[in-house]
Design an enzyme around this catalytic site. Structure first.
Site, PDB file in Angstrom:
ATOM      1  N   GLU A  60      34.127  95.729 -35.592  1.00 25.93           N
ATOM      2  CA  GLU A  60      34.083  97.289 -35.868  1.00 25.93           C
ATOM      3  C   GLU A  60      34.251  97.821 -34.104  1.00 25.93           C
ATOM      4  O   GLU A  60      35.005  98.811 -34.197  1.00 25.93           O
ATOM      5  CB  GLU A  60      33.186  97.912 -36.565  1.00 25.93           C
ATOM      6  CG  GLU A  60      33.079  97.541 -38.018  1.00 25.93           C
ATOM      7  CD  GLU A  60      32.081  97.193 -38.571  1.00 25.93           C
ATOM      8  OE1 GLU A  60      30.669  97.719 -38.157  1.00 25.93           O
ATOM      9  OE2 GLU A  60      31.805  96.958 -39.957  1.00 25.93           O
TER      10      GLU A  60
ATOM     11  N   ASN B   4      21.967  93.769 -39.151  1.00 26.03           N
ATOM     12  CA  ASN B   4      23.072  95.072 -38.263  1.00 26.03           C
ATOM     13  C   ASN B   4      22.968  96.245 -39.097  1.00 26.03           C
ATOM     14  O   ASN B   4      23.624  96.319 -39.992  1.00 26.03           O
ATOM     15  CB  ASN B   4      24.255  94.267 -38.059  1.00 26.03           C
ATOM     16  CG  ASN B   4      25.295  95.418 -37.321  1.00 26.03           C
ATOM     17  OD1 ASN B   4      24.758  96.497 -36.756  1.00 26.03           O
ATOM     18  ND2 ASN B   4      26.511  95.027 -37.008  1.00 26.03           N
ATOM     19  N   TRP B   5      22.277  97.153 -38.691  1.00 23.55           N
ATOM     20  CA  TRP B   5      22.238  98.505 -39.516  1.00 23.55           C
ATOM     21  C   TRP B   5      23.390  99.330 -39.270  1.00 23.55           C
ATOM     22  O   TRP B   5      23.397 100.523 -40.053  1.00 23.55           O
ATOM     23  CB  TRP B   5      20.907  99.169 -39.232  1.00 23.55           C
ATOM     24  CG  TRP B   5      19.734  98.488 -39.850  1.00 23.55           C
ATOM     25  CD1 TRP B   5      19.689  97.297 -40.592  1.00 23.55           C
ATOM     26  CD2 TRP B   5      18.255  98.793 -39.757  1.00 23.55           C
ATOM     27  NE1 TRP B   5      18.412  97.074 -40.601  1.00 23.55           N
ATOM     28  CE2 TRP B   5      17.204  98.073 -40.214  1.00 23.55           C
ATOM     29  CE3 TRP B   5      17.574 100.035 -38.930  1.00 23.55           C
ATOM     30  CZ2 TRP B   5      16.020  97.887 -40.353  1.00 23.55           C
ATOM     31  CZ3 TRP B   5      16.283 100.061 -39.102  1.00 23.55           C
ATOM     32  CH2 TRP B   5      15.468  98.984 -39.669  1.00 23.55           C
ATOM     33  N   LYS B   6      24.159  99.188 -38.303  1.00 28.60           N
ATOM     34  CA  LYS B   6      25.327  99.877 -38.020  1.00 28.60           C
ATOM     35  C   LYS B   6      25.127 101.379 -37.938  1.00 28.60           C
ATOM     36  O   LYS B   6      23.964 101.652 -37.560  1.00 28.60           O
ATOM     37  CB  LYS B   6      26.482  99.659 -39.067  1.00 28.60           C
ATOM     38  CG  LYS B   6      26.650  98.035 -39.314  1.00 28.60           C
ATOM     39  CD  LYS B   6      28.079  98.010 -40.061  1.00 28.60           C
ATOM     40  CE  LYS B   6      28.238  96.282 -40.133  1.00 28.60           C
ATOM     41  NZ  LYS B   6      29.474  95.989 -40.868  1.00 28.60           N
TER      42      LYS B   6
ATOM     43  N   GLU C 186      32.508  86.062 -37.579  1.00 30.62           N
ATOM     44  CA  GLU C 186      32.176  86.936 -38.492  1.00 30.62           C
ATOM     45  C   GLU C 186      33.826  87.263 -38.766  1.00 30.62           C
ATOM     46  O   GLU C 186      34.744  87.902 -38.070  1.00 30.62           O
ATOM     47  CB  GLU C 186      31.911  88.422 -38.095  1.00 30.62           C
ATOM     48  CG  GLU C 186      30.207  88.267 -37.719  1.00 30.62           C
ATOM     49  CD  GLU C 186      29.723  89.685 -38.165  1.00 30.62           C
ATOM     50  OE1 GLU C 186      28.684  89.709 -38.667  1.00 30.62           O
ATOM     51  OE2 GLU C 186      29.926  90.593 -37.342  1.00 30.62           O
TER      52      GLU C 186
ATOM     53  N   HIS D  45      31.294  93.268 -31.558  1.00 28.63           N
ATOM     54  CA  HIS D  45      31.466  93.381 -33.154  1.00 28.63           C
ATOM     55  C   HIS D  45      33.040  93.791 -33.476  1.00 28.63           C
ATOM     56  O   HIS D  45      33.361  94.704 -32.827  1.00 28.63           O
ATOM     57  CB  HIS D  45      30.551  94.162 -33.514  1.00 28.63           C
ATOM     58  CG  HIS D  45      30.130  94.204 -35.129  1.00 28.63           C
ATOM     59  ND1 HIS D  45      31.246  94.896 -36.002  1.00 28.63           N
ATOM     60  CD2 HIS D  45      29.526  93.778 -35.966  1.00 28.63           C
ATOM     61  CE1 HIS D  45      31.022  94.580 -37.170  1.00 28.63           C
ATOM     62  NE2 HIS D  45      29.848  93.963 -37.270  1.00 28.63           N
TER      63      HIS D  45
ATOM     64  N   GLY E 135      25.141  92.695 -42.453  1.00 29.86           N
ATOM     65  CA  GLY E 135      25.178  94.306 -42.426  1.00 29.86           C
ATOM     66  C   GLY E 135      24.724  95.066 -43.494  1.00 29.86           C
ATOM     67  O   GLY E 135      23.362  95.107 -43.733  1.00 29.86           O
ATOM     68  N   GLY E 136      25.405  95.195 -44.547  1.00 29.56           N
ATOM     69  CA  GLY E 136      25.146  96.016 -45.870  1.00 29.56           C
ATOM     70  C   GLY E 136      23.953  95.536 -46.599  1.00 29.56           C
ATOM     71  O   GLY E 136      23.056  96.415 -46.812  1.00 29.56           O
TER      72      GLY E 136
ATOM     73  N   GLY F  92      31.889  93.344 -45.234  1.00 33.64           N
ATOM     74  CA  GLY F  92      31.709  94.728 -45.994  1.00 33.64           C
ATOM     75  C   GLY F  92      32.609  94.661 -47.281  1.00 33.64           C
ATOM     76  O   GLY F  92      33.049  95.637 -47.738  1.00 33.64           O
TER      77      GLY F  92
END
Ligand code: PGA
Length: 251
Positions: A99, A11-13, A169, A97, A236-237, A175
């Site tokens: 976020e 997931n490149w966000k 998650e 998600h 993610g990261g 993160g």
């Protein structure tokens, strides 16, 4: 893992311009072996989807979106529909998600609408669920997961969900560099599978892939993947650098 094909998703966000996304995708397309045991999906920002698809379309990598709107079209400034995503080459859509829930007012009800829209357009939904640190401290993890899974899938039947993926998650692990222990992950995944079994029956629960997400790195993926109910990861990261993501994919 009971015969379920592992899925590792990146997931490149809100990262990468079109050029940056294309470069990362090119490295991945060159390095990820065709017909590997593990399925790989990347979810670039909307702006780069079509260009990234061009790069990966002849590779084993699948394309995913990070969100979608439930209406087909209309006066919804700034939103993107499932049909639009499908036309870029997306096969998956990440939905709910944390976020989105934390910063953009996503609720279980809107998650449910998005899941239904994804299914209607043959996009495999990746339903994200997970508790906050306060909820875990208050021993409310199972209650939260129960609510997010059941409300997120309200009104649906097993036949509509053959390709459903759920990502567990824990919000406190996203993160932060704090990964859930493998036992915490297994316990939550087992619980999610049992919720799906209760609601939709054993065949769906058995083939349901449940991904772990939250500070997945090359040095913790293999331990996580030894757990019976962990069928992959939402990264993610550590998915932003192609080399790091490749290490995770080849755990
Ligand atoms: P992280 O993010 O790997 O950077 O913790 C995971 C996610 O939000 O999907």
């Amino acid at each position: 893992m009971s015969g379920r094909r592992p899925l590792i998703a990146g997931n490149w966000k809100m990262h990468k311009t079109c050029d940056e996304a294309v470069k990362t995708a090119q490295t991945l397309a060159r390095s990820i072996p065709p017909a590997g045991d593990t399925e790989v999906m990347i979810a670039p920002p909307f702006t780069a989807l079509a260009q990234v698809f061009d790069v990966i379309k002849n590779s084993p990598i699948e394309l995913g979106a990070q969100n979608l709107h439930w209406k087909n079209q209309g006066a919804y400034t700034g939103e993107i529909s499932a049909a639009m995503l499908k036309s870029t080459g997306c096969g998956y859509a990440i939905i709910g998600h944390s976020e989105r829930r934390q910063f953009f007012g996503e609720t279980d009800a809107t998650v449910n609408l998005r899941i239904k829209a994804a299914i209607a357009h043959s996009l495999n939904p990746v339903l994200c669920v997970g508790e906050t640190e306060e909820e875990r401290d208050a021993e409310a993890t199972f209650k939260i997961l129960d609510r997010q899974v059941n409300k997120g899938l309200e009104g649906l039947v097993a036949d509509q969900l053959p390709d459903l993926v759920i990502a567990y998650e824990p919000v406190w692990a996203i993160g932060t560099g704090k990964t859930a222990t493998i036992d915490q992950a297994q316990e939550a995944h087992w619980f999610i599978r049992s919720l799906v079994e209760k609601r939709f029956g054993n065949p769906l629960a058995n083939c349901l892939r449940i991904l772990y997400g939250g500070s997945v790195k090359p040095n913790n993926i293999s331990d996580l993947m030894t757990m019976a109910d962990v069928d992959g990861a939402l990264v993610g990261g550590a998915s932003l650098e192609a080399e790091t993501f490749i290490q995770i994919v080849s755990y």
